[in-house]
Design a protein around this motif. Structure first.
Motif, PDB file in Angstrom:
ATOM      1  N   LYS A   1       0.824  -1.124   0.286  1.00 43.30           N
ATOM      2  CA  LYS A   1       0.038   0.120   0.036  1.00 43.30           C
ATOM      3  C   LYS A   1       0.801   1.355   0.127  1.00 43.30           C
ATOM      4  O   LYS A   1       0.520   2.149  -0.883  1.00 43.30           O
ATOM      5  CB  LYS A   1      -1.027  -0.068   1.147  1.00 43.30           C
ATOM      6  N   PRO A   2       1.919   1.503   1.014  1.00 43.07           N
ATOM      7  CA  PRO A   2       2.764   2.576   0.950  1.00 43.07           C
ATOM      8  C   PRO A   2       3.395   2.696  -0.586  1.00 43.07           C
ATOM      9  O   PRO A   2       3.456   3.838  -1.199  1.00 43.07           O
ATOM     10  CB  PRO A   2       3.572   2.244   1.966  1.00 43.07           C
ATOM     11  N   GLU A   3       3.841   1.713  -1.078  1.00 40.86           N
ATOM     12  CA  GLU A   3       4.414   1.772  -2.423  1.00 40.86           C
ATOM     13  C   GLU A   3       3.705   2.352  -3.547  1.00 40.86           C
ATOM     14  O   GLU A   3       3.825   3.143  -4.279  1.00 40.86           O
ATOM     15  CB  GLU A   3       4.964   0.344  -2.844  1.00 40.86           C
ATOM     16  N   MET A   4       2.124   1.599  -3.402  1.00 38.75           N
ATOM     17  CA  MET A   4       1.307   2.132  -4.449  1.00 38.75           C
ATOM     18  C   MET A   4       1.004   3.519  -4.216  1.00 38.75           C
ATOM     19  O   MET A   4       0.517   4.202  -5.168  1.00 38.75           O
ATOM     20  CB  MET A   4       0.004   1.217  -4.098  1.00 38.75           C
ATOM     21  N   ILE A   5       1.009   4.019  -3.211  1.00 36.07           N
ATOM     22  CA  ILE A   5       0.376   5.504  -2.813  1.00 36.07           C
ATOM     23  C   ILE A   5       1.535   6.401  -3.539  1.00 36.07           C
ATOM     24  O   ILE A   5       1.269   7.575  -4.224  1.00 36.07           O
ATOM     25  CB  ILE A   5       0.688   5.898  -1.280  1.00 36.07           C
ATOM     26  N   VAL A   6       2.918   6.013  -3.389  1.00 36.36           N
ATOM     27  CA  VAL A   6       3.952   6.756  -3.735  1.00 36.36           C
ATOM     28  C   VAL A   6       3.946   6.749  -5.397  1.00 36.36           C
ATOM     29  O   VAL A   6       4.193   7.862  -6.064  1.00 36.36           O
ATOM     30  CB  VAL A   6       5.523   6.398  -3.416  1.00 36.36           C
ATOM     31  N   ARG A   7       3.920   5.419  -5.842  1.00 39.80           N
ATOM     32  CA  ARG A   7       3.907   5.279  -7.305  1.00 39.80           C
ATOM     33  C   ARG A   7       2.626   6.177  -7.955  1.00 39.80           C
ATOM     34  O   ARG A   7       2.952   6.540  -9.062  1.00 39.80           O
ATOM     35  CB  ARG A   7       3.589   3.689  -7.787  1.00 39.80           C
ATOM     36  N   LYS A   8       1.446   6.009  -7.457  1.00 43.36           N
ATOM     37  CA  LYS A   8       0.410   6.700  -8.006  1.00 43.36           C
ATOM     38  C   LYS A   8       0.595   8.293  -8.094  1.00 43.36           C
ATOM     39  O   LYS A   8       0.296   9.053  -8.950  1.00 43.36           O
ATOM     40  CB  LYS A   8      -1.027   6.267  -7.313  1.00 43.36           C
ATOM     41  N   TYR A   9       1.267   8.770  -7.136  1.00 42.66           N
ATOM     42  CA  TYR A   9       1.504  10.269  -6.956  1.00 42.66           C
ATOM     43  C   TYR A   9       2.366  10.593  -7.873  1.00 42.66           C
ATOM     44  O   TYR A   9       2.194  11.355  -8.668  1.00 42.66           O
ATOM     45  CB  TYR A   9       1.903  10.714  -5.554  1.00 42.66           C
ATOM     46  N   LEU A  10       3.492   9.833  -8.091  1.00 46.34           N
ATOM     47  CA  LEU A  10       4.627  10.153  -9.187  1.00 46.34           C
ATOM     48  C   LEU A  10       4.016   9.993 -10.304  1.00 46.34           C
ATOM     49  O   LEU A  10       4.404  10.830 -11.348  1.00 46.34           O
ATOM     50  CB  LEU A  10       5.760   9.256  -8.994  1.00 46.34           C
ATOM     51  N   TRP A  11       3.211   8.994 -10.707  1.00 50.34           N
ATOM     52  CA  TRP A  11       2.487   9.114 -11.991  1.00 50.34           C
ATOM     53  C   TRP A  11       1.739  10.095 -12.325  1.00 50.34           C
ATOM     54  O   TRP A  11       1.603  10.902 -13.757  1.00 50.34           O
ATOM     55  CB  TRP A  11       1.468   7.689 -12.071  1.00 50.34           C
ATOM     56  N   ARG A  12       0.900  10.659 -11.571  1.00 45.60           N
ATOM     57  CA  ARG A  12      -0.053  11.807 -11.413  1.00 45.60           C
ATOM     58  C   ARG A  12       0.915  13.095 -11.894  1.00 45.60           C
ATOM     59  O   ARG A  12       0.170  14.000 -12.745  1.00 45.60           O
ATOM     60  CB  ARG A  12      -0.856  12.084 -10.222  1.00 45.60           C
ATOM     61  N   CYS A  13       1.918  13.127 -11.230  1.00 45.32           N
ATOM     62  CA  CYS A  13       2.705  14.259 -11.432  1.00 45.32           C
ATOM     63  C   CYS A  13       3.691  14.216 -12.596  1.00 45.32           C
ATOM     64  O   CYS A  13       4.262  15.257 -12.937  1.00 45.32           O
ATOM     65  CB  CYS A  13       3.732  14.447 -10.320  1.00 45.32           C
ATOM     66  N   GLY A  14       3.465  13.056 -13.713  1.00 44.25           N
ATOM     67  CA  GLY A  14       4.357  13.184 -14.737  1.00 44.25           C
ATOM     68  C   GLY A  14       5.574  12.326 -14.438  1.00 44.25           C
ATOM     69  O   GLY A  14       6.231  12.416 -15.645  1.00 44.25           O
TER      70      GLY A  14
END
Length: 166
Positions: free
Chosen positions: A22-35
């Motif tokens: 879950k923590p990994e997915m939070i970081v990955r989704k944020y990074l993807w949203r930011c480009g």
């Protein structure tokens, strides 16, 4: 004394994931949203970093506070049973993390560690925006080269000081 049977404890421990947490997915989704574009668990790099941003030569490790011994964190508590085992295990994990990050640094990679406790709801936005800021600073620092002549270097004034005329 453990409140679970040996089989129940075994089943609980076997269910703990090593990737796509879950923590990994939070970081990955944020990074993807930011480009930011990345690879996950790169097998070519020491330690198989959780997130690899090649463009930024940066590896991000998303560490669980318990498994990686986050000192001073309320989520890192040594269990009351098999204490010696857990202390040694966490110490080995910390030593392995340190060794792998040193190898990556020698290879020219930046390493960022994001702790699980820093991704809790009350700190999440600040942590993630700080991560994006750091990645942008790394990118600009690695890509920006300024050239100054020796005269320019010695003749610089601080912004708050008036220039002295002779």
């Amino acid at each position: 004394m453990d409140t679970l049977s040996r089989q129940q404890r075994h089943d609980n421990m076997a269910a703990i994931k090593g990737r796509d947490t879950k923590p990994e997915m939070i970081v990955r989704k944020y990074l993807w949203r930011c480009g930011f574009r990345y690879r996950v668990n790169s097998p070519r790099l020491p330690g198989h970093p959780d997130i690899v941003l090649r463009k930024y030569r940066t590896c991000i490790f998303v560490n669980g506070c318990f498994w990686h011994g986050h000192e001073g964190c309320r989520y890192y508590v040594v269990p009351k049973t098999h204490t010696d085992f857990w202390i040694k295990k966490v110490a080995r994990n910390k030593e392995r993390d340190r060794r792998e990050q040193q190898q990556l640094a020698r290879m020219g990679w930046h390493c960022i560690t994001v702790w699980e406790c820093e991704l809790k709801k009350n700190k999440r936005e600040r942590t993630l925006s700080s991560l994006a800021y750091t990645l942008n600073r790394i990118y600009l620092k690695d890509r920006t080269v300024t050239y100054q002549s020796p005269e320019e270097e010695t003749g610089l004034c601080m912004a708050a000081e008036p220039e002295v005329e002779d």
